[in-house]
Design a protein around this motif. Structure first.
Motif, PDB file in Angstrom:
ATOM      1  N   MET A 146      -1.909   8.979   6.080  1.00 43.80           N
ATOM      2  CA  MET A 146      -1.577  10.374   5.818  1.00 43.80           C
ATOM      3  C   MET A 146      -0.306  10.832   6.507  1.00 43.80           C
ATOM      4  O   MET A 146       0.033  12.012   6.464  1.00 43.80           O
ATOM      5  N   HIS A 147       0.426   9.908   7.142  1.00 40.03           N
ATOM      6  CA  HIS A 147       1.658  10.293   7.816  1.00 40.03           C
ATOM      7  C   HIS A 147       2.899   9.671   7.182  1.00 40.03           C
ATOM      8  O   HIS A 147       3.909   9.449   7.841  1.00 40.03           O
ATOM      9  N   SER A 148       2.812   9.416   5.895  1.00 42.91           N
ATOM     10  CA  SER A 148       3.986   8.957   5.170  1.00 42.91           C
ATOM     11  C   SER A 148       5.021  10.086   5.111  1.00 42.91           C
ATOM     12  O   SER A 148       4.678  11.254   4.948  1.00 42.91           O
ATOM     13  N   LYS A 149       6.289   9.740   5.269  1.00 46.39           N
ATOM     14  CA  LYS A 149       7.350  10.746   5.198  1.00 46.39           C
ATOM     15  C   LYS A 149       7.832  10.969   3.766  1.00 46.39           C
ATOM     16  O   LYS A 149       8.673  11.831   3.520  1.00 46.39           O
ATOM     17  N   ASP A 150       7.299  10.178   2.847  1.00 44.04           N
ATOM     18  CA  ASP A 150       7.609  10.338   1.421  1.00 44.04           C
ATOM     19  C   ASP A 150       6.618  11.342   0.850  1.00 44.04           C
ATOM     20  O   ASP A 150       5.462  11.014   0.569  1.00 44.04           O
ATOM     21  N   VAL A 151       7.067  12.596   0.670  1.00 45.72           N
ATOM     22  CA  VAL A 151       6.162  13.670   0.236  1.00 45.72           C
ATOM     23  C   VAL A 151       5.559  13.370  -1.126  1.00 45.72           C
ATOM     24  O   VAL A 151       4.371  13.595  -1.367  1.00 45.72           O
ATOM     25  N   ALA A 155       4.096  19.057   7.466  1.00 42.95           N
ATOM     26  CA  ALA A 155       3.416  19.204   8.749  1.00 42.95           C
ATOM     27  C   ALA A 155       2.607  17.953   9.059  1.00 42.95           C
ATOM     28  O   ALA A 155       2.579  17.474  10.192  1.00 42.95           O
ATOM     29  N   PHE A 156       1.913  17.399   8.029  1.00 40.44           N
ATOM     30  CA  PHE A 156       1.149  16.167   8.213  1.00 40.44           C
ATOM     31  C   PHE A 156       2.068  15.031   8.649  1.00 40.44           C
ATOM     32  O   PHE A 156       1.763  14.261   9.556  1.00 40.44           O
ATOM     33  N   MET A 170       7.619   1.269   0.805  1.00 43.44           N
ATOM     34  CA  MET A 170       6.575   2.080   1.443  1.00 43.44           C
ATOM     35  C   MET A 170       5.329   2.160   0.572  1.00 43.44           C
ATOM     36  O   MET A 170       4.205   2.220   1.053  1.00 43.44           O
ATOM     37  N   ALA A 171       5.532   2.168  -0.768  1.00 39.99           N
ATOM     38  CA  ALA A 171       4.394   2.241  -1.687  1.00 39.99           C
ATOM     39  C   ALA A 171       3.480   1.039  -1.491  1.00 39.99           C
ATOM     40  O   ALA A 171       2.258   1.173  -1.478  1.00 39.99           O
ATOM     41  N   GLY A 172       4.099  -0.155  -1.323  1.00 40.12           N
ATOM     42  CA  GLY A 172       3.303  -1.355  -1.108  1.00 40.12           C
ATOM     43  C   GLY A 172       2.532  -1.283   0.196  1.00 40.12           C
ATOM     44  O   GLY A 172       1.370  -1.699   0.270  1.00 40.12           O
ATOM     45  N   GLU A 173       3.175  -0.740   1.239  1.00 37.52           N
ATOM     46  CA  GLU A 173       2.510  -0.601   2.533  1.00 37.52           C
ATOM     47  C   GLU A 173       1.346   0.367   2.433  1.00 37.52           C
ATOM     48  O   GLU A 173       0.266   0.122   3.000  1.00 37.52           O
ATOM     49  N   ALA A 174       1.529   1.469   1.682  1.00 35.63           N
ATOM     50  CA  ALA A 174       0.464   2.459   1.507  1.00 35.63           C
ATOM     51  C   ALA A 174      -0.722   1.843   0.773  1.00 35.63           C
ATOM     52  O   ALA A 174      -1.884   2.069   1.138  1.00 35.63           O
ATOM     53  N   GLU A 175      -0.446   1.059  -0.253  1.00 32.69           N
ATOM     54  CA  GLU A 175      -1.509   0.403  -1.011  1.00 32.69           C
ATOM     55  C   GLU A 175      -2.309  -0.535  -0.118  1.00 32.69           C
ATOM     56  O   GLU A 175      -3.537  -0.610  -0.198  1.00 32.69           O
ATOM     57  N   GLU A 176      -1.601  -1.250   0.754  1.00 29.73           N
ATOM     58  CA  GLU A 176      -2.277  -2.180   1.662  1.00 29.73           C
ATOM     59  C   GLU A 176      -3.167  -1.426   2.643  1.00 29.73           C
ATOM     60  O   GLU A 176      -4.312  -1.828   2.900  1.00 29.73           O
ATOM     61  N   LEU A 177      -2.656  -0.319   3.170  1.00 33.56           N
ATOM     62  CA  LEU A 177      -3.435   0.481   4.122  1.00 33.56           C
ATOM     63  C   LEU A 177      -4.656   1.102   3.455  1.00 33.56           C
ATOM     64  O   LEU A 177      -5.743   1.150   4.048  1.00 33.56           O
ATOM     65  N   ILE A 178      -4.481   1.572   2.223  1.00 33.08           N
ATOM     66  CA  ILE A 178      -5.612   2.150   1.494  1.00 33.08           C
ATOM     67  C   ILE A 178      -6.668   1.094   1.231  1.00 33.08           C
ATOM     68  O   ILE A 178      -7.879   1.354   1.315  1.00 33.08           O
TER      69      ILE A 178
END
Length: 244
Positions: free
Chosen positions: A33-38, A232-233, A1-9
């Motif tokens: 902003m809707h990652s389930k990893d808090v 909530a996010f 998920m971290a890699g996916e977040a980096e790509e989206l950013i």
């Protein structure tokens, strides 16, 4: 998920560089902003806020240099109002919202469709009040009253409008009380911190006395509050009160 977040950013950053201030860019931010990893969301939110703050400053500065039309300026400001709200940065979102409302108020004589309504000013005041920005709320209430009073300048306000003005003034007075209370609490906190420092001056700084325990509990409370907001996010609950 971290890699996916980096790509989206990276995609989000590229969209901003290309000045694509539209719904497609907001959708990318919404997904980020809707990652389930808090834990990941905490670090991602911090990075997104930094990107938005630097980009917003440069973009709005460029708007003045390029002498864009009022509509173009409002479109860019509106984009960042929504973006900051999605990133959980209520303060900057409300600040830009106020800037947009004031801009519209200054130009509506030549562009009647841009006139800010009483309801819009009242909503801004309520959003500011609900999020703890009391001085901003007072400004919103002032503008709401002016909006009502200017609706029929040649005939004065109606009985209903007069009642609404009185109700707004009551809300404004109550908000002023909150400002005063907040100021007193801040001064008290400074005094107590100073006294605590004097009392603990001769003690081992690593000692876990009541002051340290209270501080730990306080930080723990903030952390739990932030975690609830991020949960909530992640469930898709956006701060609609300031994006509408």
């Amino acid at each position: 998920m971290a890699g996916e977040a980096e790509e989206l950013i990276s995609i989000f950053r590229s969209q901003l560089i290309l000045k694509r201030y539209d719904d497609s860019t907001l959708r990318v931010l919404h997904t980020i902003m809707h990652s389930k990893d808090v834990g990941l969301l905490l670090s991602v939110r911090s990075l997104v806020r930094e990107i938005l703050q630097s980009t917003a400053f440069e973009s709005l500065k460029g708007v003045e240099v390029l002498e864009k039309t009022v509509e173009e300026k409002l479109q860019i400001i509106g984009f960042f109002v929504h973006a900051f709200a999605l990133a959980g940065d209520v303060e900057n979102s409300l600040a830009l919202k106020y800037e947009a409302l004031v801009l519209r108020d200054h130009v509506f004589v030549n562009s009647p469709h841009l006139q800010v309504s009483y309801d819009e000013w009242l909503k801004f005041a309520e959003d500011s009040l609900n999020n703890g920005f009391y001085l901003n709320a007072i400004q919103g209430y002032d503008h709401a009253v002016l909006s009502l009073q200017s609706t029929h300048p040649n005939h004065g306000v109606s009985c209903v409008q007069a009642h609404e003005v009185e109700e707004i003034k009551k809300l404004k007075d109550a908000t002023r009380t909150l400002v005063t209370s907040q100021s007193v609490q801040a001064q008290t906190a400074i005094y107590l911190k100073k006294k605590a420092g004097q009392l603990s001056g001769g003690k081992d700084s690593k000692s876990l006395g009541p002051r340290h325990l209270a501080s730990s509990l306080f930080r723990s409370g903030i952390k739990k509050h932030n975690l609830r907001k991020f949960e909530a996010f992640s469930e898709g609950k956006l701060p609609q009160n300031i994006t509408q």
